[in-house]
Structure formats: structure tokens, C-alpha cells
Scaffold this active site. Structure first.
Site, PDB file in Angstrom:
ATOM      1  N   SER A  46       0.831  -1.215   0.000  1.00 43.71           N
ATOM      2  CA  SER A  46       0.000   0.000   0.000  1.00 43.71           C
ATOM      3  C   SER A  46       0.867   1.268   0.000  1.00 43.71           C
ATOM      4  O   SER A  46       0.342   2.371  -0.133  1.00 43.71           O
ATOM      5  CB  SER A  46      -0.953  -0.002   1.194  1.00 43.71           C
ATOM      6  OG  SER A  46      -0.225  -0.090   2.412  1.00 43.71           O
ATOM      7  N   HIS A  47       2.201   1.130   0.161  1.00 43.92           N
ATOM      8  CA  HIS A  47       3.048   2.323   0.194  1.00 43.92           C
ATOM      9  C   HIS A  47       4.237   2.243  -0.757  1.00 43.92           C
ATOM     10  O   HIS A  47       5.255   2.894  -0.553  1.00 43.92           O
ATOM     11  CB  HIS A  47       3.451   2.638   1.639  1.00 43.92           C
ATOM     12  CG  HIS A  47       2.267   3.127   2.406  1.00 43.92           C
ATOM     13  ND1 HIS A  47       1.330   2.258   2.925  1.00 43.92           N
ATOM     14  CD2 HIS A  47       1.810   4.379   2.655  1.00 43.92           C
ATOM     15  CE1 HIS A  47       0.357   2.958   3.484  1.00 43.92           C
ATOM     16  NE2 HIS A  47       0.622   4.247   3.333  1.00 43.92           N
ATOM     17  N   ARG A  51       1.556   4.337  -4.592  1.00 42.54           N
ATOM     18  CA  ARG A  51       1.514   5.761  -4.232  1.00 42.54           C
ATOM     19  C   ARG A  51       2.031   6.672  -5.343  1.00 42.54           C
ATOM     20  O   ARG A  51       1.922   7.906  -5.235  1.00 42.54           O
ATOM     21  CB  ARG A  51       2.360   6.004  -2.974  1.00 42.54           C
ATOM     22  CG  ARG A  51       1.804   5.338  -1.741  1.00 42.54           C
ATOM     23  CD  ARG A  51       0.511   5.985  -1.308  1.00 42.54           C
ATOM     24  NE  ARG A  51      -0.163   5.230  -0.252  1.00 42.54           N
ATOM     25  CZ  ARG A  51      -1.378   5.503   0.181  1.00 42.54           C
ATOM     26  NH1 ARG A  51      -2.077   6.485  -0.354  1.00 42.54           N
ATOM     27  NH2 ARG A  51      -1.935   4.790   1.131  1.00 42.54           N
ATOM     28  N   LEU A 123       6.525   4.035   7.571  1.00 44.52           N
ATOM     29  CA  LEU A 123       7.444   4.691   8.524  1.00 44.52           C
ATOM     30  C   LEU A 123       8.566   3.775   9.004  1.00 44.52           C
ATOM     31  O   LEU A 123       9.477   4.235   9.701  1.00 44.52           O
ATOM     32  CB  LEU A 123       6.659   5.212   9.743  1.00 44.52           C
ATOM     33  CG  LEU A 123       6.051   6.603   9.579  1.00 44.52           C
ATOM     34  CD1 LEU A 123       4.838   6.554   8.653  1.00 44.52           C
ATOM     35  CD2 LEU A 123       5.632   7.170  10.917  1.00 44.52           C
ATOM     36  N   ASP A 187      -4.788   0.284   2.171  1.00 41.88           N
ATOM     37  CA  ASP A 187      -5.277  -1.093   2.056  1.00 41.88           C
ATOM     38  C   ASP A 187      -6.778  -1.126   1.781  1.00 41.88           C
ATOM     39  O   ASP A 187      -7.264  -2.011   1.076  1.00 41.88           O
ATOM     40  CB  ASP A 187      -4.928  -1.883   3.323  1.00 41.88           C
ATOM     41  CG  ASP A 187      -3.445  -2.236   3.365  1.00 41.88           C
ATOM     42  OD1 ASP A 187      -2.903  -2.611   2.302  1.00 41.88           O
ATOM     43  OD2 ASP A 187      -2.837  -2.104   4.430  1.00 41.88           O
ATOM     44  N   LYS A 229      -8.993   2.470  23.007  1.00 50.29           N
ATOM     45  CA  LYS A 229      -7.540   2.417  23.270  1.00 50.29           C
ATOM     46  C   LYS A 229      -6.755   2.876  22.033  1.00 50.29           C
ATOM     47  O   LYS A 229      -5.831   3.685  22.128  1.00 50.29           O
ATOM     48  CB  LYS A 229      -7.133   0.996  23.671  1.00 50.29           C
ATOM     49  CG  LYS A 229      -7.777   0.565  24.984  1.00 50.29           C
ATOM     50  CD  LYS A 229      -7.249  -0.758  25.469  1.00 50.29           C
ATOM     51  CE  LYS A 229      -7.982  -1.170  26.747  1.00 50.29           C
ATOM     52  NZ  LYS A 229      -7.466  -2.394  27.330  1.00 50.29           N
ATOM     53  N   LEU A 302       7.348 -12.243  15.208  1.00 46.52           N
ATOM     54  CA  LEU A 302       7.702 -10.861  15.519  1.00 46.52           C
ATOM     55  C   LEU A 302       7.208  -9.922  14.415  1.00 46.52           C
ATOM     56  O   LEU A 302       7.279 -10.263  13.229  1.00 46.52           O
ATOM     57  CB  LEU A 302       9.216 -10.712  15.642  1.00 46.52           C
ATOM     58  CG  LEU A 302       9.857 -11.404  16.836  1.00 46.52           C
ATOM     59  CD1 LEU A 302      11.370 -11.192  16.808  1.00 46.52           C
ATOM     60  CD2 LEU A 302       9.274 -10.873  18.151  1.00 46.52           C
ATOM     61  N   PRO A 303       6.731  -8.729  14.786  1.00 46.75           N
ATOM     62  CA  PRO A 303       6.420  -7.739  13.761  1.00 46.75           C
ATOM     63  C   PRO A 303       7.689  -7.403  12.978  1.00 46.75           C
ATOM     64  O   PRO A 303       8.768  -7.290  13.559  1.00 46.75           O
ATOM     65  CB  PRO A 303       5.907  -6.530  14.552  1.00 46.75           C
ATOM     66  CG  PRO A 303       6.340  -6.745  15.957  1.00 46.75           C
ATOM     67  CD  PRO A 303       6.515  -8.217  16.152  1.00 46.75           C
ATOM     68  N   ARG A 306       7.714 -10.693   8.524  1.00 46.05           N
ATOM     69  CA  ARG A 306       7.204 -10.917   7.157  1.00 46.05           C
ATOM     70  C   ARG A 306       8.016 -10.084   6.168  1.00 46.05           C
ATOM     71  O   ARG A 306       8.442 -10.592   5.118  1.00 46.05           O
ATOM     72  CB  ARG A 306       5.718 -10.514   7.105  1.00 46.05           C
ATOM     73  CG  ARG A 306       5.062 -10.613   5.736  1.00 46.05           C
ATOM     74  CD  ARG A 306       3.727  -9.877   5.726  1.00 46.05           C
ATOM     75  NE  ARG A 306       3.873  -8.458   5.971  1.00 46.05           N
ATOM     76  CZ  ARG A 306       4.064  -7.531   5.041  1.00 46.05           C
ATOM     77  NH1 ARG A 306       4.104  -7.886   3.777  1.00 46.05           N
ATOM     78  NH2 ARG A 306       4.207  -6.258   5.354  1.00 46.05           N
ATOM     79  N   ARG A 307       8.277  -8.840   6.511  1.00 45.76           N
ATOM     80  CA  ARG A 307       9.025  -7.968   5.596  1.00 45.76           C
ATOM     81  C   ARG A 307      10.455  -8.455   5.402  1.00 45.76           C
ATOM     82  O   ARG A 307      10.974  -8.459   4.293  1.00 45.76           O
ATOM     83  CB  ARG A 307       9.037  -6.522   6.108  1.00 45.76           C
ATOM     84  CG  ARG A 307       7.711  -5.806   6.000  1.00 45.76           C
ATOM     85  CD  ARG A 307       7.847  -4.315   6.277  1.00 45.76           C
ATOM     86  NE  ARG A 307       8.342  -3.991   7.593  1.00 45.76           N
ATOM     87  CZ  ARG A 307       9.598  -3.655   7.864  1.00 45.76           C
ATOM     88  NH1 ARG A 307      10.505  -3.572   6.903  1.00 45.76           N
ATOM     89  NH2 ARG A 307       9.965  -3.382   9.115  1.00 45.76           N
TER      90      ARG A 307
END
Ligand code: NDP
Ligand code: PYC
Length: 331
Positions: A46-47, A51, A123, A187, A229, A302-303, A306-307
Site C-alpha cells: 500500500s506504500h 503511491r 514509517l 489497504d 484504546k 515478531l512484527p 514478514r518484511r
């Protein structure tokens, strides 16, 4: 959906040449093309190239200055500002991040405000830059009102991304980078383009009713992730990215924007912290103990993982053909 396979070099060349032929100088074109290519490399679809039409709209309308030369102002040893003078954010980051990293490595904590920039990217690159230099990185920015604060059906917040990266010497940093809306607008737009539904709870239609139709959400509002939250975190992003940088809140950005489809002018806040100076010797072993516990749990990933996995693949990337044709026509 028809697709075309492009190498990373072809992706870079497509972005770079299109930016150059729409008024960017080399510094601005290469900074944006690099960010777009890294997004495609990592699968931040999406980025990435998605874009490019927006980037070009901003250049063509004159809202964004493709020849801007960001200027740096070290307000105190720990407080740095880069004024972008209307550039896309990646060039201002290239100017400010080395100075931020040096300051945090020397005194333990430092903040970089970017002002006068147009942010249209993921980011994680800015926080990973810091983590690759042994620093904790935190970054956030605002956009335009698309998200209803908890309790309301009217938009006020942007999709307000927040990214965090923690250094792991000898390993990829652990890094999360997320919109504080239930889904990034990009997205939602991609789901609408591809005729796919989105999960209930993503957003409301123009009458305030829950819907799974991304096109109706685009005409209505997105919801914050996690109810009140996520709404509080999105509010924090507004305060840090606009209140603390003296740049526009999302609602102000929209009011001063020309509506050309490119991101409005605004700010970004990037914070760097040195675990070596704050925690002291032994922080790596201590943190790795925690990471080992975390990653040994069934079902946990972990975040960023995937990348990083995508990044290892140096082959071609499958890109929406209509998008590539649109960008080629813009060049
Ligand atoms: P996602 O919801 O796809 O992912 C958010 C984070 O969660 C990522 O770090 C991701 O890591 C991680 N993650 C995803 N699934 C799991 C899982 N099962 N277990 C552990 N971690 C997981 O991102 P968003 O859609 O919220 O945001 C997409 C992008 O949009 C971001 O890069 C953001 O910066 C950008 N954005 C930019 C804006 C701007 O104004 N410039 C505005 C809004 C968004 P991984 O990547 O490895 O999957
Ligand atoms: O995907 O929400 C988004 C977004 C807004 C501005 C840039 N990306």
C-alpha cells in the site's frame, strides 16, 4: 487481476524516471524512488508503486516542490528540526536522520521534527535506520481526517501511523509499523480496487452504519483499531506529530490542502534513544532473554518478520498491470 513481474531495479527506474520527468531534481527523485522500491521489496504494497500517481499529482499541482532543499536547525544538542520547504518526506529524512542518530548516540536521547514535508510512505524505514545504528527508534505522523475518534461517527484523526524499532545487534531489528486505524487507508483503497470485502469493524458508511464494503468506507469513516484504546493512541500521534512539531493536525492539513490527492503538508516526529547509554552494558543479553521467551511461544511471530523474509527474495515482484501502465503514462 492482471499483473506484471518487475525486478527491483525496474521498479526503481520506473519510479525515478517518472519523478524526474515530473519536475523532481535528482536528490528528491532518488529519495522517493528508493522509499518506493524498498516498500515493494518488503511487500509494503500500500506504500510502494501504488503511491506513485499520488506523488505525481502533488508535483503537477505545484503543491509539492520536487526541487526543494531541506534545511537543518539544531535547536539544542538533543532537539533537531529539518524544514522540508515542501518536499516529500524521504529527502528530509535523509538530511535529518544522521544528525539525530549522532545526537542520540552521544547524549542518550534526541528528537527530530520534520516540518514542511508531505508524507506518503511507510514509517519503518526511518525507525529501522536508527535501530541499525544501535538505537531505539519511534516515529509518527498524521495525514487527513479519515478516522472517527471512539464514540463518534465523524472523522477527525488521520490514519496516523506509529512505528517502533528496537536494535538487535547481529540480527534484524524488531520493528512494528502500523496505522492506528483498523486498516490503513491504502489497504482499504486496494481492497476496493480489487473488489474485495474488508472485515466488519474496519469502518462505517456515510450514514454511520458498519459495512464490509471498502468503497463505502472510503465515502464514510474508518474506525480506530481497538476501540477507545486505539483512539487514544491516534490522539497521541496527533499531539506528537503536530502539537510537538508545530505542524498541522490532520483537520488543519485538510483545511489548507488543495485536494489534489497527494498528501497534505505536515510534520513528522522521530525520537531516538540509546539503550547503551540508558540501560548500560548488558542490555543486549537482557533483551535477548526476553526475545527468546517471546519467540519460543507457539503462534507468535515478531512484527517485521514478514518484511524481512520478503527482503531476502531478490527476484521479481508481481505488480498490478493497470498501475504500472498508469505510471508509465505519467512519465
Ligand atoms: P499492518 O496491519 O499490515 O501491520 C502492522 C504491524 O503489525 C507490522 O509491523 C506487521 O509486521 C505487524 N504484524 C502483522 N501481522 C502480524 C502478526 N500476525 N504477528 C505479529 N506482527 C504482525 O500495517 P498497517 O496496515 O496498519 O499499516 C501499513 C503501512 O501503512 C505502514 O507501513 C504505515 O506506516 C503506513 N501508513 C502510512 C501513513 C502515512 O501517513 N504516511 C498513514 C497510515 C499508514 P510485518 O510488516 O512484518 O507484517
Ligand atoms: O494508507 O492510510 C494510509 C495513508 C495515508 C497517507 C499515507 N498513507
Amino acid at each position: 487481476m492482471a499483473t506484471i513481474n518487475l525486478t527491483l531495479e525496474e521498479i526503481y527506474t520506473l519510479a525515478h524516471s517518472t519523478l524526474l520527468s515530473n519536475g523532481c531534481d535528482e536528490a528528491n527523485a532518488s529519495a522517493v524512488a528508493d522509499i518506493v522500491t524498498r516498500a515493494e521489496r518488503d511487500g509494503s504494497h500500500s506504500h510502494g508503486l501504488f503511491r506513485m500517481p499520488g506523488y505525481i499529482k502533488g508535483l503537477r499541482s505545484g503543491k509539492v516542490d520536487g526541487k526543494a532543499k531541506p534545511t537543518i536547525n539544531k535547536k539544542t544538542p538533543a532537539v533537531i528540526n529539518v524544514e522540508g520547504h515542501g518536499c516529500y518526506a524521504p529527502l528530509a529524512q535523509e538530511v535529518g536522520l544522521p544528525v539525530l542518530a549522532a545526537a542520540a548516540n552521544e547524549i542518550g536521547i534526541a528528537a527530530l521534527s520534520l516540518t514542511g514535508v508531505h508524507h506518503f510512505a511507510a514509517l519503518w524505514p526511518e525507525t529501522e535506520y536508527l535501530a541499525d545504528r544501535g538505537l531505539v527508534g519511534i516515529a509518527c505522523t498524521v495525514s487527513q481526517p479519515t478516522v472517527a475518534p471512539a464514540g463518534s461517527i465523524h472523522k477527525l484523526f488521520g490514519t496516523n501511523p506509529l512505528a517502533f524499532a528496537w536494535p538487535r545487534p547481529g540480527k534484524s531489528p524488531v520493528c512494528f509499523d502500523m496505522a492506528t486505524s483498523s486498516m490503513a487507508l491504502g489497504d482499504v483503497q486496494i481492497a476496493a480496487r480489487d473488489g474485495k470485502e474488508v472485515p466488519l469493524g474496519t469502518g462505517l458508511d456515510a450514514e454511520g452504519n458498519p459495512t464490509t464494503d471498502p468503497a463505502k468506507i472510503a465515502d464514510g469513516v474508518l474506525l480506530p483499531f481497538g476501540g477507545y484504546k486505539g483512539s487514544a493512541i491516534s490522539m497521541m500521534v496527533e499531539l506528537l506529530s503536530a502539537g510537538l512539531t508545530s505542524e498541522t493536525f490532520s483537520f488543519e492539513a485538510k483545511e489548507s490542502d488543495n485536494g489534489d490527492g497527494a498528501p497534505p503538508k505536515g510534520g513528522e516526529l522521530i525520537i531516538a534513544l540509546s539503550p547503551q547509554l540508558i540501560a548500560g552494558d548488558g542490555w543486549v543479553a537482557h533483551v535477548e532473554l526476553f526475545m527468546d521467551r517471546l519467540t519460543s511461544m507457539d503462534g507468535v511471530r515478531l512484527p517485521g518478520e514478514r518484511r524481512y523474509k520478503n527482503r531476502l527474495d531478490t527476484g521479481t515482484r508481481s505488480i498490478n498491470l493497470t498501475l504500472v501502465e498508469t505510471i508509465r503514462e505519467l512519465a
